[in-house]
Scaffold this motif. Structure first.
Motif, PDB file in Angstrom:
ATOM      1  N   PHE A 148      44.357  50.993  39.709  1.00 42.09           N
ATOM      2  CA  PHE A 148      42.928  51.012  40.006  1.00 42.09           C
ATOM      3  C   PHE A 148      42.644  49.929  41.036  1.00 42.09           C
ATOM      4  O   PHE A 148      43.488  49.089  41.336  1.00 42.09           O
ATOM      5  CB  PHE A 148      42.082  50.834  38.739  1.00 42.09           C
ATOM      6  CG  PHE A 148      42.347  49.571  37.977  1.00 42.09           C
ATOM      7  CD1 PHE A 148      41.572  48.441  38.168  1.00 42.09           C
ATOM      8  CD2 PHE A 148      43.372  49.513  37.045  1.00 42.09           C
ATOM      9  CE1 PHE A 148      41.817  47.279  37.457  1.00 42.09           C
ATOM     10  CE2 PHE A 148      43.625  48.362  36.320  1.00 42.09           C
ATOM     11  CZ  PHE A 148      42.842  47.245  36.530  1.00 42.09           C
ATOM     12  N   LEU A 149      41.447  49.956  41.597  1.00 42.82           N
ATOM     13  CA  LEU A 149      41.058  49.007  42.633  1.00 42.82           C
ATOM     14  C   LEU A 149      40.080  47.982  42.083  1.00 42.82           C
ATOM     15  O   LEU A 149      39.297  48.272  41.175  1.00 42.82           O
ATOM     16  CB  LEU A 149      40.410  49.736  43.808  1.00 42.82           C
ATOM     17  CG  LEU A 149      41.296  50.725  44.556  1.00 42.82           C
ATOM     18  CD1 LEU A 149      40.483  51.444  45.626  1.00 42.82           C
ATOM     19  CD2 LEU A 149      42.490  50.025  45.167  1.00 42.82           C
ATOM     20  N   CYS A 150      40.120  46.786  42.663  1.00 40.21           N
ATOM     21  CA  CYS A 150      39.201  45.721  42.270  1.00 40.21           C
ATOM     22  C   CYS A 150      38.922  44.841  43.481  1.00 40.21           C
ATOM     23  O   CYS A 150      39.846  44.493  44.223  1.00 40.21           O
ATOM     24  CB  CYS A 150      39.826  44.883  41.154  1.00 40.21           C
ATOM     25  SG  CYS A 150      38.749  43.596  40.502  1.00 40.21           S
ATOM     26  N   ASP A 151      37.653  44.487  43.666  1.00 35.27           N
ATOM     27  CA  ASP A 151      37.334  43.519  44.709  1.00 35.27           C
ATOM     28  C   ASP A 151      37.335  42.127  44.084  1.00 35.27           C
ATOM     29  O   ASP A 151      37.524  41.976  42.884  1.00 35.27           O
ATOM     30  CB  ASP A 151      36.004  43.843  45.397  1.00 35.27           C
ATOM     31  CG  ASP A 151      34.820  43.854  44.452  1.00 35.27           C
ATOM     32  OD1 ASP A 151      34.835  43.104  43.448  1.00 35.27           O
ATOM     33  OD2 ASP A 151      33.865  44.594  44.718  1.00 35.27           O
TER      34      ASP A 151
ATOM     35  N   SER B 277      44.704  38.925  45.373  1.00 39.59           N
ATOM     36  CA  SER B 277      45.737  39.709  46.034  1.00 39.59           C
ATOM     37  C   SER B 277      45.962  40.949  45.187  1.00 39.59           C
ATOM     38  O   SER B 277      45.378  41.096  44.109  1.00 39.59           O
ATOM     39  CB  SER B 277      47.040  38.905  46.142  1.00 39.59           C
ATOM     40  OG  SER B 277      47.640  38.752  44.860  1.00 39.59           O
ATOM     41  N   ASP B 278      46.815  41.845  45.650  1.00 39.14           N
ATOM     42  CA  ASP B 278      47.237  42.970  44.811  1.00 39.14           C
ATOM     43  C   ASP B 278      47.954  42.388  43.591  1.00 39.14           C
ATOM     44  O   ASP B 278      48.582  41.323  43.685  1.00 39.14           O
ATOM     45  CB  ASP B 278      48.186  43.896  45.567  1.00 39.14           C
ATOM     46  CG  ASP B 278      47.497  44.653  46.699  1.00 39.14           C
ATOM     47  OD1 ASP B 278      46.247  44.726  46.710  1.00 39.14           O
ATOM     48  OD2 ASP B 278      48.214  45.170  47.569  1.00 39.14           O
TER      49      ASP B 278
ATOM     50  N   MET C 250      39.427  45.008  48.992  1.00 37.47           N
ATOM     51  CA  MET C 250      39.814  45.645  47.745  1.00 37.47           C
ATOM     52  C   MET C 250      41.302  45.381  47.482  1.00 37.47           C
ATOM     53  O   MET C 250      42.113  45.421  48.405  1.00 37.47           O
ATOM     54  CB  MET C 250      39.585  47.149  47.808  1.00 37.47           C
ATOM     55  CG  MET C 250      38.135  47.546  47.874  1.00 37.47           C
ATOM     56  SD  MET C 250      37.241  47.113  46.399  1.00 37.47           S
ATOM     57  CE  MET C 250      37.083  48.669  45.625  1.00 37.47           C
ATOM     58  N   TYR C 251      41.579  45.140  46.238  1.00 37.63           N
ATOM     59  CA  TYR C 251      42.956  44.900  45.813  1.00 37.63           C
ATOM     60  C   TYR C 251      43.393  46.007  44.865  1.00 37.63           C
ATOM     61  O   TYR C 251      42.587  46.524  44.093  1.00 37.63           O
ATOM     62  CB  TYR C 251      43.071  43.549  45.105  1.00 37.63           C
ATOM     63  CG  TYR C 251      42.643  42.397  45.972  1.00 37.63           C
ATOM     64  CD1 TYR C 251      43.402  42.017  47.070  1.00 37.63           C
ATOM     65  CD2 TYR C 251      41.476  41.706  45.692  1.00 37.63           C
ATOM     66  CE1 TYR C 251      42.997  40.959  47.877  1.00 37.63           C
ATOM     67  CE2 TYR C 251      41.074  40.638  46.484  1.00 37.63           C
ATOM     68  CZ  TYR C 251      41.842  40.274  47.581  1.00 37.63           C
ATOM     69  OH  TYR C 251      41.447  39.233  48.370  1.00 37.63           O
TER      70      TYR C 251
ATOM     71  N   ASN D 107      35.480  50.047  34.701  1.00 38.75           N
ATOM     72  CA  ASN D 107      34.722  50.856  35.663  1.00 38.75           C
ATOM     73  C   ASN D 107      35.531  52.038  36.171  1.00 38.75           C
ATOM     74  O   ASN D 107      34.960  53.071  36.524  1.00 38.75           O
ATOM     75  CB  ASN D 107      34.248  50.003  36.841  1.00 38.75           C
ATOM     76  CG  ASN D 107      33.134  49.055  36.461  1.00 38.75           C
ATOM     77  OD1 ASN D 107      32.460  49.233  35.462  1.00 38.75           O
ATOM     78  ND2 ASN D 107      32.952  48.020  37.267  1.00 38.75           N
ATOM     79  N   ALA D 108      36.859  51.888  36.208  1.00 43.52           N
ATOM     80  CA  ALA D 108      37.735  52.965  36.673  1.00 43.52           C
ATOM     81  C   ALA D 108      38.120  53.919  35.540  1.00 43.52           C
ATOM     82  O   ALA D 108      38.884  54.856  35.748  1.00 43.52           O
ATOM     83  CB  ALA D 108      39.001  52.374  37.308  1.00 43.52           C
TER      84      ALA D 108
END
Length: 87
Positions: free
Chosen positions: A13-16, A80-81, A1-2, A27-28
């Protein structure tokens, strides 16, 4: 997860790497401008200030625009982040 941070609003927010930046934002519950979701309208165009992305289909951006950090959030998948500028 990034981790993806949207500036200047400082939303995170997070994203794969299986989802696009836009998919993860929506989605977030993050309001992210978009219309076509296929890279044609440029509504989701934003500037990457940190991090890297990949594309399954090359975006309609010039080499100079890509070097400046512009990305289509509907097509970009993080590797990456990221820190993105969304005005």
């Amino acid at each position: 997860m990034y981790t993806i941070r949207l500036m200047p609003h400082n939303l995170t927010f997070l994203c794969d790497n299986n989802h696009t930046v836009l998919e993860a934002a929506l989605n977030a519950g993050v309001h992210f401008p978009n219309r076509c979701q296929v890279g044609a309208c440029a509504a989701c165009l934003c500037k990457k200030t940190e991090g890297e992305v990949s594309y399954a289909l090359e975006p309609m951006l010039t080499e100079n625009e890509q070097q400046e950090g512009w990305i289509f959030a509907c097509l970009a998948k993080p590797t990456s982040d990221l820190i993105l500028q969304l005005d």
